[in-house]
Structure formats: C-alpha cells, structure tokens
Motif scaffolding. Structure first.
Motif, mmCIF file in Angstrom:
data_model
loop_
_atom_site.group_PDB
_atom_site.id
_atom_site.type_symbol
_atom_site.label_atom_id
_atom_site.label_comp_id
_atom_site.label_asym_id
_atom_site.label_seq_id
_atom_site.Cartn_x
_atom_site.Cartn_y
_atom_site.Cartn_z
ATOM 1 N N UNK A 236 22.783 62.953 77.925
ATOM 2 C CA UNK A 236 23.715 62.308 77.448
ATOM 3 C C UNK A 236 24.063 60.968 78.099
ATOM 4 N N UNK A 237 25.138 60.325 77.765
ATOM 5 C CA UNK A 237 25.367 58.858 78.269
ATOM 6 C C UNK A 237 25.711 59.109 79.737
ATOM 7 N N UNK A 238 25.166 58.136 80.509
ATOM 8 C CA UNK A 238 25.069 58.124 81.872
ATOM 9 C C UNK A 238 26.230 58.427 82.513
ATOM 10 N N UNK A 239 27.374 57.651 81.977
ATOM 11 C CA UNK A 239 28.560 57.901 82.665
ATOM 12 C C UNK A 239 29.372 59.121 82.576
ATOM 13 N N UNK A 240 29.173 59.760 81.352
ATOM 14 C CA UNK A 240 29.415 61.203 81.166
ATOM 15 C C UNK A 240 28.800 62.059 81.981
ATOM 16 N N UNK A 244 30.877 63.391 85.179
ATOM 17 C CA UNK A 244 31.344 64.810 85.260
ATOM 18 C C UNK A 244 30.269 65.588 84.759
ATOM 19 N N UNK A 245 29.130 66.092 85.651
ATOM 20 C CA UNK A 245 28.178 66.676 85.226
ATOM 21 C C UNK A 245 28.543 68.152 84.954
ATOM 22 N N UNK A 246 28.051 68.723 83.838
ATOM 23 C CA UNK A 246 28.552 70.162 83.519
ATOM 24 C C UNK A 246 27.416 71.005 83.738
ATOM 25 N N UNK A 247 26.157 70.659 83.867
ATOM 26 C CA UNK A 247 25.114 71.683 84.337
ATOM 27 C C UNK A 247 25.132 72.116 85.945
ATOM 28 N N UNK A 248 25.411 73.171 86.505
ATOM 29 C CA UNK A 248 25.398 73.194 87.602
ATOM 30 C C UNK A 248 24.232 72.542 88.619
ATOM 31 N N UNK A 308 28.049 69.945 74.297
ATOM 32 C CA UNK A 308 29.416 70.018 74.828
ATOM 33 C C UNK A 308 29.729 68.641 75.067
ATOM 34 N N UNK A 309 30.824 68.096 74.696
ATOM 35 C CA UNK A 309 31.445 66.884 75.291
ATOM 36 C C UNK A 309 30.467 65.608 75.076
ATOM 37 N N UNK A 317 26.681 79.061 80.594
ATOM 38 C CA UNK A 317 28.126 78.925 80.760
ATOM 39 C C UNK A 317 28.722 78.052 79.627
ATOM 40 N N UNK A 318 28.101 77.452 78.894
ATOM 41 C CA UNK A 318 28.563 76.694 77.681
ATOM 42 C C UNK A 318 28.153 77.342 76.340
ATOM 43 N N UNK A 319 27.673 78.562 76.540
ATOM 44 C CA UNK A 319 27.068 79.166 74.851
ATOM 45 C C UNK A 319 28.591 79.284 73.986
#
Ligand SMILES: Nc1ncnc2c1ncn2[C@@H]1O[C@H](COP(=O)(O)OP(=O)(O)O)[C@@H](O)[C@H]1O
Ligand SMILES: [Mg+2]
Length: 319
Positions: A236-240, A244-248, A308-309, A317-319
């Motif tokens: 995704x966008x680097x800032x996102x 706020x990384x989503x993947x563990x 996601x986002x 976790x995001x299923x």
C-alpha cells in the motif's frame, strides 16, 4: 489495454530447488506476486523485507535474468520473456546494483563505461559525449570528477552516483535499484536516495527500490510491498503501511528496524538458514511460527490478500 501500464507483474511465482542429495527442497522464492506501475504516473515502488525474502529474485525476473515458473511480466505491453536482450528494453529498464565497486571493473577507467554506453546508444560524434555530460549533471557529478579516474580513486558514494548516471545515459523509463545504498556510508545514503526522488519528480523515471532500510523507504517511496518468504504480505501507500502497519510481520519489521550494520553484508549466498527453510516450506502462513497473534488456522491455511484501509494484507486477522 496493458499499454496504459509501464509494468504488469501478474501472479508470478519462481520455484528454486535447493540443497543436494536427500536434503533437496523446493521453495517458492517468489510466490504469486502481483503489482503494476502506471506508464504516465512515475512512482517509487519499494520492495522491503529481510534478507532471503525474494526481493532480488523479483528484480531479476523483471530484468529477464530469471524466467517465471508461472505467471507473467509485461513491460509496455510486451511480455518480458520476448524482450530479453532486445535493445529497446535494455535501454529502457536499467539495473543499479548494491556494490558499485563490483559494477565497475577495477582496471578500467570509469569514464570508459560512459563513453562505451554512449557510443552504443547514440550517434557518435568523435570526442563529444553530450549524453554523458547530461547524465553526470543529473546525479551531481562533473566530467572532471570522473576524468581519468579508476574506481578505486573514487568514494563509494561517488561511484554509486556514477553507476546511476551511467544507467541514465539511455534515458530509461524504469530503474531497478537493488539495495543501492546498503554499502554506502550512512552519511552519504540520504544524498543518493534523494537523487532517486529527484529523478522521479524531474525526469519522470519510475523506480523499483529494493531495501531492508525502512527509513529511506519511508522517505522516498510512494508505495511499499513488505515481502516475507517470497510473498507480498502487505502492500500500500508507504505512509499508511509504515505509520500503521497491519500485518504482524510489518509490525515486527518496523519495531526492529534493523540498524544498518556496516560489518554485516546482507548475504547473497544461497544456503538456507534453518529458519528460512522452515518458513519457506511451511504450510499455512509463512509467519505463523514467529507471529505473536497466530492461531490455529494460521498454521493450517495460507491467508488470502484482504483489502483493508487502502491496502492489501495477507493475514487471517483481517478476513
Ligand atoms: N539461483 C538460485 N538458486 C536457488 N535458490 C536461490 C537462487 N537465487 C535465490 N535463491 C533463494 O531464494 C530465496 C530468495 O532469495 P533473494 O531473492 O536473493 O532474497 P533477498 O534479495 O530478499 O535477500 C533465498 O532463499 C535464496 O537462497
Ligand atoms: Mg537481495
């Protein structure tokens, strides 16, 4: 339709067989990787991840140095397999490697590379090298700074600038820079990555920037793909992704920002460490063995990419 795109990497997998005798194992060094770059929207797309996550293999596949086991890579509407070695493609897609001292032969003067490239790609008027001059100018070097110099007479930072300049002579649309600053003094790194940013903004060059250094990635890239054992686990966008990384795994990578250690060369050797083998060959999620949030399903079934986002996350976790 594809010609709207600069590059389309579609569901690409590269299988390598490793080891000898009874301990042979097959790994997917690149596993179902997809992404695309737009033709009229230059961007810096970063591939980040630990050593042994498949980053260089992605670079080699795009450059046509390796052939995908499955999937396709299309550059400006043409399959890369058919382009390999073709003059236009070589002009248009230029690699930049990690160690500038390996890019240049120690016994050859640096300028000879420029002059040879220029002679190959333009109408040569004896003694005049306008493309060389322009390319050097773009990276902040002058002809007198390389004149009659051997690689050993230049600093690593200067020589890496020179290798970028050489890549620019042919006016490429895409640079593929594989760990281009990891062997350069920390104090000079920023000036080289800034150069990439400027080339994108001013020369409209797209760049695939490969690094394990999230700080420079954050600073220069538009999008980032976090790679783990051949897979894109978050894109995704680097800032996102980095704010706020989503993947563990992205979270772990961010928390442990591996301080660039000048003593350690990121190993290019092809023996698998135990951890690497285990992760490459395990079923389910490749990260399940190290993930603080893993549950039973993670050990059983490979997750899909979930949107996601504004990004894609390959995690149950995001299923
Ligand atoms: N030619 C090859 N033959 C067998 N295995 C390879 C080959 N090239 C790379 N590999 C393996 O593929 C995996 C990914 O390697 P690589 O793409 O170099 O990762 P990275 O650039 O992220 O460090 C590693 O396990 C590496 O050992
Ligand atoms: Mg590599």
């Amino acid at each position: 339709m594809n010609s709207e795109k600069l590059l389309v990497v579609d569901n690409v997998t590269k299988v390598f067989t490793k080891g000898q005798g009874f301990v042979k194992s097959k790994i997917e060094a690149v596993s179902r990787v997809s992404f695309a770059l737009e033709r009229n929207r230059p961007e810096i797309f970063t591939l980040a991840g630990e050593s042994g996550s498949g980053k260089s293999t992605v670079a080699k596949l795009i450059l046509g140095f390796e052939i995908p086991t499955t999937g396709s890579i299309v550059y400006k509407g043409n399959p890369v397999g058919g382009l390999k070695g073709k003059r236009e493609f070589i002009k248009d897609v230029q690699p930049i490697f990690q160690n500038p001292f390996e890019t240049f032969n120690p016994l050859k003067k640096v300028q000879s590379y420029f002059h040879d490239t220029e002679r190959n790609f333009s109408k040569f008027s004896p003694g005049k090298y306008p493309l060389t001059e322009r390319a050097l100018e773009l990276v902040g070097l002058t002809a007198s700074e390389i004149k009659d110099k051997y690689p050993s007479e230049m600093s690593g930072g200067q020589l890496q600038r020179a290798s970028i300049a050489r890549a620019l002579i042919t006016n490429p649309s895409l640079l593929i820079a594989d760990e281009p600053v990891s062997m350069i003094d920390a104090s000079l790194r920023m000036s080289v990555v800034n150069l990439f940013k400027r080339l994108k903004d001013e020369q409209k060059v797209s760049i695939i920037y490969i690094t394990h250094d999230l700080a420079t990635a954050y600073y220069i890239s538009d999008r980032i793909a976090i790679m783990l054992r051949g897979q894109f686990v978050e894109v995704g966008a680097v800032k996102k992704v980095l704010d706020e990384p989503l993947h563990p795994y992205s979270q772990l990578l961010k928390a442990s920002v591996p301080a660039p250690d000048p003593e350690t060369r990121w190993s290019e050797d092809i023996t698998l460490s135990d951890l690497e083998t285990r992760e490459y060959t395990r079923k389910g999620c490749k990260f399940a063995g190290r993930c603080p949030k893993a549950f039973d399903l993670c050990r059983e079934q490979e997750p899909e990419h979930h949107a996601v986002d504004d990004r894609l996350v390959k995690c149950h976790l995001y299923a």
